[in-house]
Write a protein that holds these residues in place. Structure first.
Motif, PDB file in Angstrom:
ATOM      1  N   LEU A   1      24.916 -45.000 -45.220  1.00  0.00           N
ATOM      2  CA  LEU A   1      24.415 -45.701 -43.847  1.00  0.00           C
ATOM      3  C   LEU A   1      23.641 -47.065 -43.845  1.00  0.00           C
ATOM      4  O   LEU A   1      23.896 -47.833 -43.151  1.00  0.00           O
ATOM      5  CB  LEU A   1      23.594 -44.709 -42.978  1.00  0.00           C
ATOM      6  CG  LEU A   1      22.938 -45.055 -41.474  1.00  0.00           C
ATOM      7  CD1 LEU A   1      24.196 -45.268 -40.922  1.00  0.00           C
ATOM      8  CD2 LEU A   1      22.083 -44.000 -41.164  1.00  0.00           C
TER       9      LEU A   1
ATOM     10  N   LEU B   1      24.931 -52.545 -39.311  1.00  0.00           N
ATOM     11  CA  LEU B   1      24.031 -51.797 -38.332  1.00  0.00           C
ATOM     12  C   LEU B   1      23.356 -53.185 -37.743  1.00  0.00           C
ATOM     13  O   LEU B   1      23.146 -54.178 -38.556  1.00  0.00           O
ATOM     14  CB  LEU B   1      22.880 -51.063 -39.335  1.00  0.00           C
ATOM     15  CG  LEU B   1      23.433 -50.177 -40.191  1.00  0.00           C
ATOM     16  CD1 LEU B   1      22.073 -49.414 -41.019  1.00  0.00           C
ATOM     17  CD2 LEU B   1      23.793 -48.634 -39.111  1.00  0.00           C
ATOM     18  N   ASP B   2      22.793 -52.905 -36.403  1.00  0.00           N
ATOM     19  CA  ASP B   2      21.958 -53.976 -35.805  1.00  0.00           C
ATOM     20  C   ASP B   2      20.654 -53.713 -36.314  1.00  0.00           C
ATOM     21  O   ASP B   2      20.060 -52.923 -37.008  1.00  0.00           O
ATOM     22  CB  ASP B   2      22.125 -53.801 -34.253  1.00  0.00           C
ATOM     23  CG  ASP B   2      21.670 -52.146 -33.933  1.00  0.00           C
ATOM     24  OD1 ASP B   2      21.991 -51.881 -32.807  1.00  0.00           O
ATOM     25  OD2 ASP B   2      20.854 -51.710 -34.567  1.00  0.00           O
ATOM     26  N   GLU B   3      19.870 -54.544 -35.787  1.00  0.00           N
ATOM     27  CA  GLU B   3      18.402 -54.759 -36.344  1.00  0.00           C
ATOM     28  C   GLU B   3      17.591 -53.784 -35.994  1.00  0.00           C
ATOM     29  O   GLU B   3      16.745 -53.064 -36.737  1.00  0.00           O
ATOM     30  CB  GLU B   3      17.605 -56.082 -35.425  1.00  0.00           C
ATOM     31  CG  GLU B   3      16.179 -56.076 -36.018  1.00  0.00           C
ATOM     32  CD  GLU B   3      15.681 -57.399 -35.335  1.00  0.00           C
ATOM     33  OE1 GLU B   3      14.189 -57.600 -35.652  1.00  0.00           O
ATOM     34  OE2 GLU B   3      16.346 -58.154 -34.587  1.00  0.00           O
ATOM     35  N   LYS B   4      17.679 -52.927 -34.814  1.00  0.00           N
ATOM     36  CA  LYS B   4      17.044 -51.507 -34.499  1.00  0.00           C
ATOM     37  C   LYS B   4      17.531 -50.446 -35.628  1.00  0.00           C
ATOM     38  O   LYS B   4      16.549 -50.029 -35.914  1.00  0.00           O
ATOM     39  CB  LYS B   4      17.353 -51.130 -33.148  1.00  0.00           C
ATOM     40  CG  LYS B   4      16.583 -50.173 -32.704  1.00  0.00           C
ATOM     41  CD  LYS B   4      16.778 -49.479 -31.410  1.00  0.00           C
ATOM     42  CE  LYS B   4      16.087 -50.347 -30.363  1.00  0.00           C
ATOM     43  NZ  LYS B   4      16.170 -49.853 -28.739  1.00  0.00           N
ATOM     44  N   GLN B   5      18.799 -50.404 -35.829  1.00  0.00           N
ATOM     45  CA  GLN B   5      19.205 -49.288 -36.517  1.00  0.00           C
ATOM     46  C   GLN B   5      18.655 -49.419 -37.899  1.00  0.00           C
ATOM     47  O   GLN B   5      18.340 -48.619 -38.706  1.00  0.00           O
ATOM     48  CB  GLN B   5      20.738 -49.525 -36.566  1.00  0.00           C
ATOM     49  CG  GLN B   5      21.458 -48.873 -35.328  1.00  0.00           C
ATOM     50  CD  GLN B   5      23.021 -49.021 -35.161  1.00  0.00           C
ATOM     51  OE1 GLN B   5      23.524 -49.847 -35.673  1.00  0.00           O
ATOM     52  NE2 GLN B   5      23.553 -48.375 -34.202  1.00  0.00           N
ATOM     53  N   VAL B   6      18.692 -50.567 -38.544  1.00  0.00           N
ATOM     54  CA  VAL B   6      18.085 -50.937 -39.827  1.00  0.00           C
ATOM     55  C   VAL B   6      16.723 -50.473 -39.720  1.00  0.00           C
ATOM     56  O   VAL B   6      16.270 -50.041 -40.872  1.00  0.00           O
ATOM     57  CB  VAL B   6      18.356 -52.381 -40.227  1.00  0.00           C
ATOM     58  CG1 VAL B   6      17.341 -52.956 -41.555  1.00  0.00           C
ATOM     59  CG2 VAL B   6      19.847 -53.044 -40.301  1.00  0.00           C
ATOM     60  N   THR B   7      15.995 -50.847 -38.645  1.00  0.00           N
ATOM     61  CA  THR B   7      14.637 -50.291 -38.860  1.00  0.00           C
ATOM     62  C   THR B   7      14.494 -48.829 -38.897  1.00  0.00           C
ATOM     63  O   THR B   7      13.820 -48.218 -39.659  1.00  0.00           O
ATOM     64  CB  THR B   7      13.902 -50.481 -37.518  1.00  0.00           C
ATOM     65  OG1 THR B   7      13.740 -52.117 -37.594  1.00  0.00           O
ATOM     66  CG2 THR B   7      12.379 -50.183 -37.436  1.00  0.00           C
ATOM     67  N   TYR B   8      15.110 -48.045 -38.167  1.00  0.00           N
ATOM     68  CA  TYR B   8      15.295 -46.641 -38.343  1.00  0.00           C
ATOM     69  C   TYR B   8      15.727 -46.175 -39.505  1.00  0.00           C
ATOM     70  O   TYR B   8      15.183 -45.310 -40.236  1.00  0.00           O
ATOM     71  CB  TYR B   8      16.414 -46.073 -37.435  1.00  0.00           C
ATOM     72  CG  TYR B   8      16.168 -46.255 -35.928  1.00  0.00           C
ATOM     73  CD1 TYR B   8      17.039 -46.343 -34.820  1.00  0.00           C
ATOM     74  CD2 TYR B   8      14.817 -46.562 -35.405  1.00  0.00           C
ATOM     75  CE1 TYR B   8      16.682 -46.399 -33.526  1.00  0.00           C
ATOM     76  CE2 TYR B   8      14.357 -46.649 -34.334  1.00  0.00           C
ATOM     77  CZ  TYR B   8      15.162 -46.699 -33.172  1.00  0.00           C
ATOM     78  OH  TYR B   8      15.015 -46.785 -31.936  1.00  0.00           O
ATOM     79  N   VAL B   9      16.701 -46.806 -40.465  1.00  0.00           N
ATOM     80  CA  VAL B   9      16.989 -46.371 -41.726  1.00  0.00           C
ATOM     81  C   VAL B   9      15.803 -46.768 -42.572  1.00  0.00           C
ATOM     82  O   VAL B   9      15.812 -45.908 -43.491  1.00  0.00           O
ATOM     83  CB  VAL B   9      18.534 -47.442 -42.146  1.00  0.00           C
ATOM     84  CG1 VAL B   9      18.531 -47.002 -43.634  1.00  0.00           C
ATOM     85  CG2 VAL B   9      19.647 -46.756 -41.454  1.00  0.00           C
TER      86      VAL B   9
END
Length: 371
Positions: free
Chosen positions: A274, A279-287
């Motif tokens: 994943l 990934l967008d910026e928010k998704q990267v933060t979640y990861v």
């Protein structure tokens, strides 16, 4: 045509008088609020003193006397009392009393459900009686014996672990003497009193158990053979307990290892995939957050590695674990869905972080020494 007169304005003297009245009204309001705050502070002090009294002594009568005397001083009432259930007879007994004729009230017994205290013990609800002449629950025989007409009564239940064990009761000669604020204070004190009673009972029970143990020990000393047999039995029990504790510890360690292995084998590979996807910026933060939490989950493995090696990434930890399991680079690449060159690069970084560069030692052999 006659001119219309403009409305007359309020004179300065009238404005001054109006402001003075308004200020006087605000002062009265502030004065009432200050008195209410002072009364609340006195109530809080009473509750604190009561809890301190409970913690300072295990003598039940002494603790209860302090509580009742404090109530008398705070409320300015003629009397207060604590009633407890007698489980043997079902009666409600006055355990302690304060105020006028307290010695006459102490020890008084009420049949189940009779009187205000009996009613509170039976139903477990607080009661405020503004005028005893209008409430049939009032047991007049006690007041008649005291030769005092009690017009107001407030009685609240005392509970231990949810079970009503008695009632805390306050009386006065003034009609309408009590309100819900008194009930709130008394209910807090009732809880404190119930705690004191429970502690005293436990203390008394402990003393009885200690006395019984001493008698048992004295009896055991008379019979050496019985003492020896009991000692052997205790040793066997201790051995069995030690075995159980050891098995439990082994089960715990096994479970931790199983959890860590499952996380590394079943979770981390997908998290890594994943992270490498678009990934967008928010998704990267979640990861990143997920990876940080996953690192905490696999910390039992990390705690077994020296402190200087704590900078291993989740992927490196997973590859190190697979190397320990004697997996080849090709097998690891298939498991992690990566190219052999990528796995080889990870292995080289592992050797560098572990200080194995230019050393004649297999990575797997060294990893086996860390766990």
């Amino acid at each position: 045509m006659a001119k219309v007169k403009s409305p007359s304005t309020v004179s300065p003297s009238a404005t001054k008088t109006l402001n003075a009245k308004r200020l006087e009204s605000e002062n009265r309001t502030l004065s009432r609020r200050n008195e209410a705050l002072k009364q609340r502070n006195r109530e809080l002090d009473l509750i604190i003193q009561s809890f301190l009294a409970i913690n300072s002594s295990l003598e039940l009568d002494r603790v209860l006397s302090k509580i009742l005397e404090a109530i008398k001083k705070l409320f300015g009432v003629v009397g207060s009392s604590i009633w407890l259930k007698d489980h043997a007879t079902g009666e409600v007994v006055c355990q302690q009393a304060a105020g006028i004729q307290r010695n006459l009230v102490k020890g008084w017994r009420l049949p189940p459900g009779e009187g205000v205290a009996g009613w509170v013990c039976a139903y477990g609800d607080s009661v405020i009686i503004s005028d005893t002449r209008e409430d049939i629950r009032h047991f007049r025989k006690v007041a008649d014996t005291m030769q005092i007409e009690l017009r107001s009564i407030i009685s609240v239940p005392m509970r231990v672990k949810g079970v009503v064990i008695g009632a805390l009761q306050v009386v006065d000669k003034q009609v309408g003497r009590f309100d819900p604020s008194h009930q709130m204070v008394l209910e807090a004190l009732a809880d404190a009193s119930a705690t004191a009673i429970e502690n005293a009972n436990l203390f008394e029970q402990a003393n009885r158990e200690i006395a019984e143990r001493k008698r048992a020990e004295k009896e055991l000393k008379k019979n050496e053979r019985a003492l020896k047999d009991k000692s052997i039995a205790l040793k066997e029990v201790n051995t069995a307990l030690n075995v159980l504790l050891k098995n439990r510890e082994e089960d715990r360690v096994h479970m931790e290892d199983l959890i860590v292995a499952n996380v590394k084998d079943l979770v981390l590979p997908f998290i890594e995939k994943l992270a490498r996807s678009q990934l967008d910026e928010k998704q990267v933060t979640y990861v990143d957050i997920i990876q940080a939490n996953i690192s905490n989950i696999v910390s039992p493995f990390l705690r077994q590695i020296p402190m200087k090696f704590f900078d291993l990434t989740p992927t490196e930890i997973q590859i190190a674990d697979l190397v320990r399991k004697d997996k080849t680079t090709k097998e690891i690449a298939q498991i992690l869905n990566a190219s052999p060159k990528t796995i080889e690069a990870h292995r080289n970084r592992l050797r560098k972080k572990l200080g194995l560069t230019n050393q004649r030692i297999q990575l797997r052999d060294y990893l086996m020494t860390l766990v």
